[in-house]
Design an enzyme around this catalytic site. Structure first.
Site, PDB file in Angstrom:
ATOM      1  N   GLU A 158       0.730   1.377  -9.963  1.00  0.00           N
ATOM      2  CA  GLU A 158      -0.827   1.738  -9.165  1.00  0.00           C
ATOM      3  C   GLU A 158      -1.822   2.895 -10.439  1.00  0.00           C
ATOM      4  O   GLU A 158      -2.212   3.876  -9.556  1.00  0.00           O
ATOM      5  CB  GLU A 158      -1.913   1.744  -7.870  1.00  0.00           C
ATOM      6  CG  GLU A 158      -1.020   0.466  -7.834  1.00  0.00           C
ATOM      7  CD  GLU A 158      -1.500   0.441  -5.980  1.00  0.00           C
ATOM      8  OE1 GLU A 158      -2.417   1.423  -5.529  1.00  0.00           O
ATOM      9  OE2 GLU A 158      -0.979  -1.123  -5.304  1.00  0.00           O
ATOM     10  N   GLU A 170       2.988  -9.568  -5.310  1.00  0.00           N
ATOM     11  CA  GLU A 170       2.017  -9.432  -4.191  1.00  0.00           C
ATOM     12  C   GLU A 170       1.484 -10.299  -4.014  1.00  0.00           C
ATOM     13  O   GLU A 170       0.091  -9.950  -4.003  1.00  0.00           O
ATOM     14  CB  GLU A 170       1.710  -7.826  -4.384  1.00  0.00           C
ATOM     15  CG  GLU A 170       2.641  -6.661  -4.835  1.00  0.00           C
ATOM     16  CD  GLU A 170       2.313  -5.028  -4.318  1.00  0.00           C
ATOM     17  OE1 GLU A 170       1.205  -5.386  -3.734  1.00  0.00           O
ATOM     18  OE2 GLU A 170       3.145  -4.388  -4.695  1.00  0.00           O
TER      19      GLU A 170
END
Length: 394
Positions: A136, A233
């Site tokens: 991220e 995810e």
């Protein structure tokens, strides 16, 4: 003799299929939690990702105290024992669950030395097949990014530094991960740029929040990112019918466009976003899981659900029987052209429908029948999946 020859041909076919899929390397994986094998993991999944146990904040909770490896050891050892690919999640991440709380108060020189030590310690203990080096960067950079070079001349020098340090420490595929890549063309373009700068070998596109994203948008953003892209995810929320419809709409694209897919949990009560669970706590499957079993996984048997009747009656009624015949959408596994909406079943060993969309036809008939219901305390009904009988991932 005829039966023997048939069995030999089938065995040869399965061997070739095994080799083909092994070479392809595509997987459908899930997370490993709490230092023990999740319920029926090997029945459904063939890749392992550490959920929280691989984060720096979990492994070095106190500075220079390296005594909390157990959960990560367990996940890594389990994957190796099964021959499943193992992915480390993750080395450098700014979230409070990713970076240890003590790192932010150190000087920049100390921070840089601690990050190097963390990467070295991890690499000495494990050699994962895949490692998310930076997680991220677009949304949650670490508090110590300036110690690694900050933006610098490239705008992403701290990310580049991280990959330079991780490269010699472990041999697995170095992955760059972020969310919002499959539903935002801007994010997809930015992650492609960062990947080119830092030299990551692949991108992991986190797949939270795709419930309202179309397959065409997802496909377009895959194309924007380019190169090797994994889906990570993945969790899809909704009622039974909503979840099933979304899986049917977008999963074929996620599967066909990616190098592999990892879900972020599957068991009721053991997920970050629990409403996305696929398996109930008693082991029974939701409809979307049955669909995955029918088209992408051999689940080793059928679903089991419990039913209870409460009264005994004999009646004569007008019964309506409805039969539905659905063709298979683009990306779903097939054996013949007739199964596909497009009439086009392609592939060598692993055939899938191509260029189609899900449609269905319904026929309704009525007849007068006599029905009897008998009282029971509990009845168990088993339905068998229509997966290919040879099963497994091969």
């Amino acid at each position: 003799m005829h039966i023997t020859r048939k069995k030999i041909l089938i065995a040869l076919f399965l061997l070739l299929l095994f080799l083909s899929q092994s070479a392809q390397g595509k997987f459908l994986g899930n997370i490993y939690q709490e230092g023990q094998e999740p319920m029926d993991f090997s029945k459904y999944w063939n890749q392992v990702t550490s959920e929280n146990s691989g984060k720096w904040a979990s492994c070095e909770q106190s500075r220079d105290s390296w005594n909390t490896w157990y959960w990560l050891d367990s996940a890594y050892d389990y994957a190796n024992s099964k021959g499943y690919p193992f992915k480390e999640h993750c080395l450098v991440w700014g979230h409070s669950s990713g970076e240890p709380s003590w790192i932010c108060s150190l000087s920049q020189s100390e921070q840089r030395a601690e990050v190097e030590e963390w990467i070295e310690m991890f690499g000495n203990r494990y050699n994962p097949d895949q490692v998310e080096v930076v997680n991220e960067p677009l949304h949650d950079p670490p508090c110590y990014k300036d110690a690694l070079g900050g933006g610098g001349s490239t705008g992403w020098d701290w990310v580049q530094w991280s990959y330079e340090k991780a490269g010699p420490a472990m041999s697995g595929t170095k992955i760059l991960s972020d969310y919002g890549l499959l539903n935002s063309s801007s994010n997809a373009s930015q992650i492609k740029n960062i990947k080119n700068i830092c030299g990551a070998q692949a991108v992991a596109a986190q797949a939270h929040g795709l419930e309202s994203t179309s397959a065409s948008t997802i496909s377009s953003n895959f194309n924007t990112i380019g190169g090797t892209v994994y889906v990570s995810e993945l969790d899809i929320r909704g009622s039974d019918s909503e979840q099933l419809q979304i899986y049917q709409n977008i999963f074929p694209t996620l599967w066909n466009k990616s190098a592999g897919v990892t879900l972020w949990g599957y068991i009721d009560g053991k997920m970050w976003r629990n409403e996305a669970h696929l398996i109930k706590s008693n082991g029974s499957r939701r409809p979307a899981m049955n669909w995955l079993c029918d088209n992408y996984i051999s689940c080793g048997g059928g679903d089991t659900t419990s039913t209870t009747t409460t009264s005994a009656t004999t009646t004569t009624t007008a019964a309506t029987t409805t039969s539905t015949s659905s063709c298979k959408a683009d990306g779903e596994r097939c054996n013949s052209d007739s199964e596909c909406c497009s009439g086009n079943c392609e592939g060598w060993w692993y055939k899938t429908c191509q260029d189609g969309a899900t449609t269905s036809t319904t026929t309704t008939t009525s007849a007068s029948t006599t029905s009897t219901t008998t009282t029971t305390n509990s009845a168990t009904t088993t339905t068998t999946s229509s997966s290919w009988w040879w099963g497994g991932w091969w």
